[in-house]
Design a protein around this motif. Structure first.
Motif, PDB file in Angstrom:
ATOM      1  N   GLU A 161       0.836  -1.194   0.000  1.00  0.00           N
ATOM      2  CA  GLU A 161       0.000   0.000   0.000  1.00  0.00           C
ATOM      3  C   GLU A 161       0.879   1.255   0.000  1.00  0.00           C
ATOM      4  O   GLU A 161       0.606   2.228  -0.711  1.00  0.00           O
ATOM      5  N   ALA A 162       1.973   1.235   0.769  1.00  0.00           N
ATOM      6  CA  ALA A 162       2.896   2.378   0.798  1.00  0.00           C
ATOM      7  C   ALA A 162       3.486   2.617  -0.592  1.00  0.00           C
ATOM      8  O   ALA A 162       3.635   3.755  -1.038  1.00  0.00           O
ATOM      9  N   VAL A 163       3.797   1.528  -1.279  1.00  0.00           N
ATOM     10  CA  VAL A 163       4.339   1.635  -2.635  1.00  0.00           C
ATOM     11  C   VAL A 163       3.303   2.261  -3.565  1.00  0.00           C
ATOM     12  O   VAL A 163       3.614   3.136  -4.375  1.00  0.00           O
ATOM     13  N   ARG A 164       2.069   1.795  -3.430  1.00  0.00           N
ATOM     14  CA  ARG A 164       0.997   2.330  -4.271  1.00  0.00           C
ATOM     15  C   ARG A 164       0.863   3.840  -4.090  1.00  0.00           C
ATOM     16  O   ARG A 164       0.644   4.568  -5.050  1.00  0.00           O
ATOM     17  N   VAL A 165       1.018   4.294  -2.866  1.00  0.00           N
ATOM     18  CA  VAL A 165       0.854   5.720  -2.591  1.00  0.00           C
ATOM     19  C   VAL A 165       2.098   6.523  -2.978  1.00  0.00           C
ATOM     20  O   VAL A 165       1.999   7.580  -3.582  1.00  0.00           O
ATOM     21  N   HIS A 166       3.289   6.016  -2.662  1.00  0.00           N
ATOM     22  CA  HIS A 166       4.486   6.846  -2.743  1.00  0.00           C
ATOM     23  C   HIS A 166       5.384   6.593  -3.957  1.00  0.00           C
ATOM     24  O   HIS A 166       6.204   7.441  -4.288  1.00  0.00           O
ATOM     25  N   ALA A 167       5.296   5.429  -4.573  1.00  0.00           N
ATOM     26  CA  ALA A 167       6.270   5.095  -5.619  1.00  0.00           C
ATOM     27  C   ALA A 167       6.084   5.963  -6.857  1.00  0.00           C
ATOM     28  O   ALA A 167       4.965   6.168  -7.319  1.00  0.00           O
ATOM     29  N   LYS A 168       7.195   6.511  -7.361  1.00  0.00           N
ATOM     30  CA  LYS A 168       7.164   7.322  -8.578  1.00  0.00           C
ATOM     31  C   LYS A 168       8.073   6.717  -9.639  1.00  0.00           C
ATOM     32  O   LYS A 168       8.384   7.355 -10.643  1.00  0.00           O
ATOM     33  N   VAL A 169       8.571   5.522  -9.397  1.00  0.00           N
ATOM     34  CA  VAL A 169       9.431   4.832 -10.365  1.00  0.00           C
ATOM     35  C   VAL A 169       8.823   3.461 -10.637  1.00  0.00           C
ATOM     36  O   VAL A 169       7.981   2.990  -9.876  1.00  0.00           O
ATOM     37  N   PRO A 170       9.242   2.803 -11.745  1.00  0.00           N
ATOM     38  CA  PRO A 170       8.695   1.475 -12.036  1.00  0.00           C
ATOM     39  C   PRO A 170       8.966   0.486 -10.895  1.00  0.00           C
ATOM     40  O   PRO A 170      10.046   0.498 -10.306  1.00  0.00           O
ATOM     41  N   VAL A 171       7.980  -0.334 -10.594  1.00  0.00           N
ATOM     42  CA  VAL A 171       8.033  -1.212  -9.422  1.00  0.00           C
ATOM     43  C   VAL A 171       7.801  -2.660  -9.822  1.00  0.00           C
ATOM     44  O   VAL A 171       7.012  -2.940 -10.711  1.00  0.00           O
ATOM     45  N   ILE A 172       8.514  -3.577  -9.181  1.00  0.00           N
ATOM     46  CA  ILE A 172       8.112  -4.985  -9.203  1.00  0.00           C
ATOM     47  C   ILE A 172       7.808  -5.370  -7.768  1.00  0.00           C
ATOM     48  O   ILE A 172       8.703  -5.424  -6.934  1.00  0.00           O
ATOM     49  N   MET A 173       6.530  -5.600  -7.493  1.00  0.00           N
ATOM     50  CA  MET A 173       6.097  -5.915  -6.136  1.00  0.00           C
ATOM     51  C   MET A 173       6.322  -7.401  -5.866  1.00  0.00           C
ATOM     52  O   MET A 173       5.921  -8.239  -6.660  1.00  0.00           O
ATOM     53  N   THR A 174       6.957  -7.725  -4.755  1.00  0.00           N
ATOM     54  CA  THR A 174       7.209  -9.130  -4.423  1.00  0.00           C
ATOM     55  C   THR A 174       6.846  -9.423  -2.974  1.00  0.00           C
ATOM     56  O   THR A 174       6.743  -8.527  -2.147  1.00  0.00           O
ATOM     57  N   GLY A 175       6.647 -10.702  -2.705  1.00  0.00           N
ATOM     58  CA  GLY A 175       6.615 -11.147  -1.322  1.00  0.00           C
ATOM     59  C   GLY A 175       5.275 -11.070  -0.636  1.00  0.00           C
ATOM     60  O   GLY A 175       5.184 -11.329   0.567  1.00  0.00           O
ATOM     61  N   MET A 176       4.230 -10.733  -1.370  1.00  0.00           N
ATOM     62  CA  MET A 176       2.903 -10.647  -0.744  1.00  0.00           C
ATOM     63  C   MET A 176       2.107 -11.863  -1.217  1.00  0.00           C
ATOM     64  O   MET A 176       1.905 -12.043  -2.421  1.00  0.00           O
TER      65      MET A 176
END
Lengths: 413, 413
Positions: free
Chosen positions: A208-223
């Motif tokens: 959720e923090a990534v969804r709100v704050h990320a401004k660069v390309p993301v690969i979400m892992t570990g959930m």
């Protein structure tokens, strides 16, 4: 802090340009030097880890968390061995295909490094060594953001790794540790322009923090909110074994299950077996109304279907068809690993085709979703998104492609 | 509006589940029906386009923009032909590899659709048909967000496509057009949970809006600040031809160049040739101080190096080495397409190795960066990011992978 992070970004970019031009042999030499440095620095690491453990104990960290945090000589040796294994993997760079197009241009598509990778993790300090090794292997620079509770251990590991890089002729800023304890530091990293990709490793809060704050390309892992569906045609003994393994063999990891769905036709026979096996394994069951009408257990609320326990708790729900199971998974699943136990051919295919997850299992435990089990070598994490990498992410996924086009004066008509 | 967009997202998700389970043959049949519907609806499309053109003219749209917006019978025929060509491409789904792991699990990694794609574009209305076709081909649902100035044309095209889908037995919500004119609608789309990927197609302004507002995975396309470097060993005639082609053949597209870098040793011989050829092509030159000391032209400021003109303007800068050219490109380039003209083998390799862009050219025009020129068929755009897709994006890139794991009761030890 922002200013120093900006400096780290610039340093990482400069380092990544250097590393991207090194040979696979040189990178492997540096990886071996990193492994040796960890072995030689074992006392230093264990001492720093002792500080983390003492602070953790004082701060009331739970025993399982302290256990995960703890490093001894054997665990340092494993970290070093991990780096040696990464060195032994084939070089992921430079490979590609090549063709001539209609205009006579010679086009090659080759694997090149991503550039600068940001990695956020709260796991055990061995990730500091693993992630550094995987990023370097693929020709990248990395900025690491470990958990606050492991900061002394991570500093010691990163410092040894940076020393080994320097001695191998690599820029030490190929690996940097962001050790500012504040939450603002993490948020600033999520927006750092110089990152080519951010890889957060963690649960729902981090996502959720990534969804709100990320401004660069993301690969979400570990959930991982994973399910096991026991079909009406299931071998019930097999289903119990798989359920216990998928829940209890290592409940704190993302490929363990949180919810079991059981077909109403076999529920009366299956649930008592499940209940006693889970009791033996120390697992608390929470059931919906229909489940509890057959076997007594705690009550599951709607919130349970949406919870990644990462603990010895399993929610249990009764369904009347494989379609209902698929709908439940579609609604609550995290797209990680989903399994069915069934003896029916058509049902197995329906589940495989229609469940939208990185890894879908028939008659096997979800616990197998893992880079080394799948045969990819060491892994950076397990991606639960669909872009770039889905499922276990190895060295291969820390690369991108570049088209090299050789001409002899061609212009477009 | 938010509420109706949420509904669109839910409808797209339901549609995508349907489309993901269709056969390639059925999808191709639907694509052919879509092509036929456009042909039959030519009058309807041209009439709607007339409204857009009138409003655009009244609103002071420039002639080149009006030209891009305009649709006639020939252009509608091209759109239909584009859909037929997409239908003729091989099915990107279902392919994969398969192996048995140490535990005896049979693992297949297969291509599956991404799911729901959001597409933001401001280009010509033909993108409405192209993007619909490419997304459907790869088994996805799409939510389209076209430019405000083409809204009537896009409505007519989308409506015909949706009719053809319905008649082919597909959910019409496989293709939806978000035609709310407000900027808030675009921002809401960038944050729509149901999207598996957002593909914005546009320049710096859109890229910045995406950076600020996007909450879903993004593939950024269509932003190109490209360079041509004329080395000291260049064939100067070839360099002039390539420069003119890369700048002037179609200045409004992302693979045209904005800045020319010239080595100081050949600048005295090259710049007069460049100047007269560019004058003939109607291109305004803007040079740095050293360039203007050799040939008179307007003055380039720092802002010029950072500007994607998309117009007949070219900034020109003198450098003293290929390294200086690479540094300039590293600082200002958008990672799209970069070219060198050189006769030197070592310099060509240095440029190919060290320039960090999707496509790097030796002795050819940057204008070749294009899905069909590269041999991939129709394209969704040209990605300037490194994750998932880099460079021209075809149908292949609208897919992800899924691991299907077949067991016989295996649990993890």
């Amino acid at each position: 802090m922002e200013f120093s992070l900006k400096n780290m970004g610039t340093a990482a970019k400069v380092a990544s340009r250097f590393v991207s031009q090194t040979s696979g042999k040189d990178r492997d030499r540096a990886l071996m030097a990193m492994a040796e440095a960890l072995l030689k620095g074992t006392d230093e690491i264990v001492r720093a880890n002792g500080v983390d453990l003492a602070e953790g104990r004082a701060g009331g960290l739970s025993e399982p968390l302290l256990e995960r945090l703890s490093l001894d000589e054997g665990r340092v040796r494993s970290m070093a061995k991990g780096l040696e294994e990464i060195a032994a993997l084939p070089d992921p760079l430079g490979k590609g295909d090549r063709w001539i197009n209609d205009q006579g241009l010679e086009i090659s598509r080759v694997k090149v490094p991503l550039g600068v990778i940001g990695m956020i993790y709260e796991s055990r300090p061995n990730v500091t060594a693993d992630a550094s090794g995987l990023c370097l292997k693929a020709g990248n620079a990395v900025i690491l953001r470990g958990g606050r509770e492991a900061v002394n251990s991570n500093r010691a590991i990163a410092s040894l790794i940076r020393g080994a890089l320097r001695e191998s002729g690599f820029p030490e800023d190929s690996v940097q540790l962001l050790d500012d304890p504040g939450r603002e530091a993490t948020q600033a990293l999520m927006a750092l322009d110089d990152l080519d990709v951010l890889i957060p490793r963690g649960g729902k809060g981090l996502k959720e923090a990534v969804r709100v704050h990320a401004k660069v390309p993301v690969i979400m892992t570990g959930m991982g909110l994973c399910h096991l569906y026991v079909d009406r045609s299931a071998d019930l003994g097999m289903a119990v074994d798989i359920a216990v393994n998928a829940k209890a063999q290592r409940p704190s990891v993302c490929n363990s299950i949180e919810t079991l769905l059981v077909h109403s036709e076999v529920a009366p026979a299956f649930l008592p077996l499940l209940s006693s096996a889970m009791e033996e394994a120390g697992v608390e069951l929470r059931g919906d109304g229909r489940v509890r009408s057959l076997v007594s257990m705690a009550s599951a609320t709607d919130e349970d279907w949406d919870t990644e326990y990462l603990a010895l708790i399993l929610s249990v729900k009764m369904v009347d068809s494989v379609e209902e199971a698929i709908d439940h998974i579609d609604r609550y699943g995290s797209g990680h690993s989903e399994a069915i136990v069934t003896g029916d051919y058509g049902t197995s295919r329906k589940f495989l085709d229609q469940v939208d997850a990185s890894s879908v299992y028939v008659n096997a435990s979800t616990r197998f979703t893992d880079g080394s089990v799948f045969g990819f070598g060491a892994e950076m994490g397990i991606s639960t998104q669909k872009l770039h990498a889905r499922g276990p992410m190895g060295v291969e996924h820390l690369t991108t492609v570049k088209y090299r086009v050789l001409g002899s004066g061609q212009v477009r008509g």
